[in-house]
Design an enzyme around this catalytic site. Structure first.
Site, PDB file in Angstrom:
ATOM      1  N   GLU A 102       0.801  -1.222   0.000  1.00 28.08           N
ATOM      2  CA  GLU A 102       0.000   0.000   0.000  1.00 28.08           C
ATOM      3  C   GLU A 102       0.833   1.271   0.000  1.00 28.08           C
ATOM      4  O   GLU A 102       0.365   2.336  -0.379  1.00 28.08           O
ATOM      5  CB  GLU A 102      -0.955   0.016   1.208  1.00 28.08           C
ATOM      6  CG  GLU A 102      -0.287   0.074   2.567  1.00 28.08           C
ATOM      7  CD  GLU A 102      -0.144  -1.316   3.153  1.00 28.08           C
ATOM      8  OE1 GLU A 102      -0.131  -1.440   4.371  1.00 28.08           O
ATOM      9  OE2 GLU A 102      -0.027  -2.279   2.382  1.00 28.08           O
TER      10      GLU A 102
ATOM     11  N   ASP B 139      17.893  17.572 -31.819  1.00 31.59           N
ATOM     12  CA  ASP B 139      18.084  18.577 -32.845  1.00 31.59           C
ATOM     13  C   ASP B 139      19.546  19.011 -32.791  1.00 31.59           C
ATOM     14  O   ASP B 139      20.267  18.713 -31.834  1.00 31.59           O
ATOM     15  CB  ASP B 139      17.141  19.753 -32.582  1.00 31.59           C
ATOM     16  CG  ASP B 139      17.162  20.765 -33.705  1.00 31.59           C
ATOM     17  OD1 ASP B 139      17.548  20.408 -34.835  1.00 31.59           O
ATOM     18  OD2 ASP B 139      16.809  21.933 -33.453  1.00 31.59           O
TER      19      ASP B 139
ATOM     20  N   ASP C  83      14.790  22.415 -28.971  1.00 28.14           N
ATOM     21  CA  ASP C  83      14.474  23.721 -28.387  1.00 28.14           C
ATOM     22  C   ASP C  83      13.674  24.613 -29.331  1.00 28.14           C
ATOM     23  O   ASP C  83      13.371  25.755 -28.997  1.00 28.14           O
ATOM     24  CB  ASP C  83      15.752  24.456 -27.977  1.00 28.14           C
ATOM     25  CG  ASP C  83      16.666  24.760 -29.162  1.00 28.14           C
ATOM     26  OD1 ASP C  83      16.386  24.282 -30.282  1.00 28.14           O
ATOM     27  OD2 ASP C  83      17.670  25.481 -28.969  1.00 28.14           O
TER      28      ASP C  83
ATOM     29  N   ASP D 202      10.376  21.343 -33.158  1.00 29.82           N
ATOM     30  CA  ASP D 202      10.652  20.137 -32.386  1.00 29.82           C
ATOM     31  C   ASP D 202       9.460  19.680 -31.546  1.00 29.82           C
ATOM     32  O   ASP D 202       9.489  18.581 -30.982  1.00 29.82           O
ATOM     33  CB  ASP D 202      11.847  20.367 -31.442  1.00 29.82           C
ATOM     34  CG  ASP D 202      13.130  20.655 -32.197  1.00 29.82           C
ATOM     35  OD1 ASP D 202      13.326  20.034 -33.256  1.00 29.82           O
ATOM     36  OD2 ASP D 202      13.910  21.506 -31.751  1.00 29.82           O
TER      37      ASP D 202
ATOM     38  N   ASN E 198       4.443 -13.923   3.909  1.00 29.80           N
ATOM     39  CA  ASN E 198       3.699 -13.850   5.169  1.00 29.80           C
ATOM     40  C   ASN E 198       2.214 -14.133   4.977  1.00 29.80           C
ATOM     41  O   ASN E 198       1.588 -14.839   5.778  1.00 29.80           O
ATOM     42  CB  ASN E 198       3.882 -12.466   5.802  1.00 29.80           C
ATOM     43  CG  ASN E 198       5.213 -12.352   6.534  1.00 29.80           C
ATOM     44  OD1 ASN E 198       5.868 -13.352   6.791  1.00 29.80           O
ATOM     45  ND2 ASN E 198       5.610 -11.137   6.849  1.00 29.80           N
TER      46      ASN E 198
ATOM     47  N   ASP F 285       6.032  -1.368   6.375  1.00 25.89           N
ATOM     48  CA  ASP F 285       6.084  -0.264   5.415  1.00 25.89           C
ATOM     49  C   ASP F 285       6.878   0.909   5.974  1.00 25.89           C
ATOM     50  O   ASP F 285       7.646   1.559   5.253  1.00 25.89           O
ATOM     51  CB  ASP F 285       4.673   0.178   5.036  1.00 25.89           C
ATOM     52  CG  ASP F 285       4.006  -0.800   4.073  1.00 25.89           C
ATOM     53  OD1 ASP F 285       4.737  -1.489   3.339  1.00 25.89           O
ATOM     54  OD2 ASP F 285       2.769  -0.874   4.070  1.00 25.89           O
TER      55      ASP F 285
END
Length: 853
Positions: free
Chosen positions: A289, A331, A595, A599, A663, A692
């Site tokens: 969890e 590029d 950039d 692109d 377990n 945990d």
């Protein structure tokens, strides 16, 4: 009846102005205001629709639909419904914190798309009702005639009607680093980068002035097509797909175990409510969890570490994708090169290195240049070249004759300096300077000079010729220079310019290659220039595919070619995206670094999109990460950090899956044969919560260099093999514990639950230090934070039965002999776990896996 204007050809620069006027139903004199308003209503504003932002509830709902989230949500609801409000509250709180962290981080990134609004002009000058007027850029429509001057941001795609010394900077659109001359005419190319008669929205006017017929606005522009990808939904990343697959496996296993246990309990006549609560506790016990929270916290910490390495993470899951990357497409301009034109060579008339041509060129640029990129490079090479000289007359650069000149007066002479295209300048030269002496220049000398220019062009260099002659006469500033003055010149030499490769590029490419990441250049620039750059940075450049080549290939054929070809030139924006998809179709995890506006499509479809600080707003909005330094070394650092982050996430998955499975399998089996529950539901939840907690230091844990040497992939088979090996080992010792407690010590149910709780916690927590690394634990020490969290959880588990709080959970003080026996069993388990670990972590030879440490 009048027909609506039809859309122009996709390659409008292939048509004449007359043909386009007929197609758009307009004339070279522009539109009336009424016509413009009618077209504005029909075509819509000259703007890009902002991407549809997902609401907060939609973002949360998408995360809640994940299998692990659904299991936890269901378990929490059943816990609350059966009266265990505390356990249910803990489960839901953990889930809520994880989803909240991830949602907040992603929400910040969505605001980056607002930068798009800054990338275009605010007003444009158009011809309406016979006069030029300023209008908001959103009101420019197809059929308008617009005027563009130096410094303007071009408002729409348009065909040049007439021009005067006009150049435009299109690096962000086409990848061409040099200003491009624009003039009327018709061209047959299909490449926007070679369309010298077309203006494109988002480009910047560098010099001169032009009038142009507007052909496309808004999304019907090169800029708009690139920007449109921002409105498309984000595809699910490789990491998210893997997490979803793991969640499905866990969900199926959990459901099967819960159904079997619940049905068997009912068959044996156990109380319904007790059986239901135990089944829910098993479901929670099987489910990692904290995985969403551990994942988010680990990725968030990775984002902070990457920020320290000059990488800003917009999408957390992209950190894993960067570590998994096998191919990086980039590029050229601004990433491999500095995007700043520099003087590469200054040669005399014989081709020998000499500063004279560059010094004279810099003098002309300083006294009467156009302040373009080439002039700026000359001035940078000789900033004091014009000191002591005065401008007498200037002949601005003539784009028809392709040269310009200045007449300057110095301390002892008057000098005419001419610079321009080599073929134009050499045609005006009758002499050349060799070894300090001026000698006659014949046709053979001119041909030799042009051959030298061609050789320099093959190296990817842009060449300018420089000539001069002494010029007598009065300094009459009122009499302009004329072409007649630019004759009988002395050829002084050549100036060669380059967009040089960054000094760190070659080393960074070698580093990425050593890390299993292959580099490919996807550029809109000239093939010769791109090929030369590839050679400079150490990439194989024997084959180059151009945009025309790519257009002629089917998707399947392109996928085959993309496996071996690393250099691509003269690409359109959509062709870059096609190449990325072709690589992905053959199993590559493809990244893209760019950039420019051109692109954006490739950035959007890539598994990991990288842009740089100072890039166009469109590129930054489409990217998953922003590099604060435009350097491949930063990418290499980011790859290492992405792999380190993913390895730590896999540690939790590996530990949790094996321990939880072992377990819960033990409890499920024992519950079928014992006359009492082996552990109460609240004790199972406490066991899971403490375990945990013991692992919350994993995001800070260290990672060995060999674990990040190759691209990381999620190996589901390896994970299941590990859990299927280490889990049963844990169950074997659990069964030994059960037998000893029942038959050797004759433990009561309360003593049984207490001792098994303590044994379970000790084995689960201490084995963390064994299975977190492939080597012996003392040779790879964990981070202090992991040591502290693990030992603190173990201390709580060992001390709790001896405190009054332990009674709340049904614990009793265990007898000393039982504790001693439990301690011996734990030590034996750890020895066996260390021996079996190597076999559990084994994988087929040559296969990279994220389960390595």
């Amino acid at each position: 009846m009048a027909h609506a204007p039809r859309a122009a050809s996709p390659h409008f620069w292939n048509l004449s102005a007359q043909a386009l006027c007929e197609q758009l139903q307009c004339g070279p004199d522009g539109l009336s205001e009424a016509q413009a308003q009618a077209r504005l209503a029909r075509h819509g504003p000259n703007a890009d629709a902002p991407p549809q932002a997902r609401g907060l509830l939609a973002a949360i709902g998408r995360r809640l639909r994940e299998p692990l989230s659904l299991i936890l949500l269901g378990a929490g609801a059943v816990s609350v419904a059966t009266g265990d409000g505390v356990g249910g509250g803990i489960i839901v709180t953990i889930l809520g914190l994880s989803i909240g962290l991830d949602t907040v981080q992603e929400g910040r990134a969505n605001r980056a798309a607002e930068m798009l609004r800054r990338a275009v002009a605010l007003r444009a000058e158009v011809l309406r009702d016979g006069t030029f007027r300023q209008v908001p850029v959103e009101e420019v429509v197809p059929g308008d005639v617009m005027r563009v001057r130096a410094g303007d941001i071009i408002a729409a795609d348009a065909l040049v009607l007439d021009s005067e010394a006009f150049t435009a900077g299109e690096a962000a659109l086409t990848g061409e680093p040099y200003p491009v001359e624009k003039r009327p005419g018709v061209v047959t190319t299909s490449s926007a980068g070679e369309a010298c008669n077309a203006l494109f929205r988002g480009a910047v006017a560098q010099t001169g002035e032009a009038r142009a017929l507007v052909v496309g606005t808004g999304r019907n522009t090169l800029f708009g097509a690139a920007a449109a990808v921002l409105g498309e939904g984000q595809e699910v990343s490789a990491f998210q797909r893997d997490m979803h697959a793991f969640g499905l496996v866990t969900a199926r296993l959990t459901l099967a175990l819960v159904v079997v246990v619940l049905a068997t309990h009912m068959l044996f006549g156990r109380p319904v409510l007790e059986s239901l609560m135990f089944a829910v506790a098993l479901a929670v016990g099987l489910t990692p969890e904290l995985l969403p929270m551990i994942t988010t916290v680990t990725l968030a910490r990775g984002a902070l570490r990457m920020a320290g390495r000059k990488v800003i993470v917009k999408r957390l899951a992209a950190i894993h994708d960067l570590g998994a990357m096998t191919v990086l497409c980039t590029d050229k301009t601004g990433t491999l090169t500095s995007a700043e034109i520099a003087l590469s060579r200054s040669l005399d008339a014989a081709g020998q290195s000499s500063p004279l041509a560059a010094r004279l060129g810099a003098m002309a640029a300083s006294l009467g240049g156009d302040r373009g990129a080439l002039d700026a490079a000359l001035l940078a090479s000789h900033p004091d070249a014009a000191q002591g000289w005065t401008l007498l007359q200037r002949h601005a650069f003539d784009f028809n004759r392709r040269l310009g000149s200045v007449w300057a007066e110095g301390p002892h002479e008057r000098l005419l300096i001419v610079k321009g295209a080599p073929e134009a300048v050499l045609a005006l030269c009758t002499r050349h300077r060799l070894g300090g002496e001026v000698q006659p220049l014949g046709d053979a000398g001119r041909a030799e000079g042009l051959q030298r220019v061609h050789a320099l062009a093959q190296e990817g260099l842009r060449v300018v010729a420089v000539a001069s002659r002494q010029r007598a006469g009065a300094a009459d500033r009122a009499v302009p220079l004329s072409p007649a003055d630019e004759t009988d010149l002395v050829f002084e030499g050549l100036c060669a310019f380059a967009d040089p490769a960054k000094p760190t590029a070659a080393a960074a490419i070698a580093r990425l290659s050593a890390a299993g990441v292959r580099l490919k250049i996807l550029s809109g620039d000239d093939p010769i220039v791109v090929q030369r750059l590839a050679q400079q940075v150490g990439l194989p450049a024997d084959r180059v595919l151009t945009g025309a080549d790519v257009a002629a290939l089917t998707d399947d054929a392109l996928a085959v070619q993309a496996q071996s070809v690393d250099i691509y030139a003269r690409l359109a924006p959509d062709q870059k995206a096609r190449i990325v998809r072709a690589l992905q179709s053959r199993g590559a995890v493809a990244g893209f670094l760019g950039d420019g506006i051109n692109d954006a499509p490739a950035l959007k479809v890539a598994d990991i999109g990288l842009s740089v600080e100072g890039a166009s707003g469109v590129a930054q909005a489409a990217a998953d990460m922003i590099l604060l330094a435009s350097d491949l070394e930063v990418v290499a650092d980011g790859v290492e950090e992405g792999r380190r982050t993913f390895v730590n996430i896999l540690k939790y998955v590996r530990m949790g899956a094996s321990s939880n499975f072992g377990n819960m399998l033990s409890m499920a089996v024992a519950s079928l044969f014992l006359p009492f529950l082996p552990m109460l539901p609240t004790q199972i939840l406490l066991n899971n919560l403490l375990y945990d907690f013991s692992e919350i230091g994993i995001p800070l844990d260290t990672v060995r260099p060999e674990a990040i040497a190759r691209p990381q992939v999620w190996d589901m088979q390896g994970l299941l093999r590990f859990a299927g090996t280490m889990g049963p080992l844990s169950s074997l010792f659990d069964l030994a514990t059960f037998g000893g407690l029942l038959w050797l010590f004759h433990a009561t149910p309360e003593e049984f639950r207490t001792l098994w709780f303590m044994e379970s916690m000790a084995t689960q927590i201490l084995v963390i230090f064994i299975i977190r690394t492939r080597v012996r634990p003392w040779r790879d020490l964990p981070h202090p934070a992991l040591v502290a969290s693990s030992l603190m959880a173990l201390l709580v588990a060992m001390v709790l039965p001896f405190t009054p709080v332990g009674a709340w959970f049904g614990f009793v003080v265990p007898p000393a002999d039982m504790l001693a026996g439990m301690g011996a069993l734990v030590l034996l388990y750890l020895v066996c776990a260390q021996w079996l670990k190597a076999r559990a972590l084994a994988w087929p030879a040559g296969r990279a896996t994220a389960l390595t440490r």
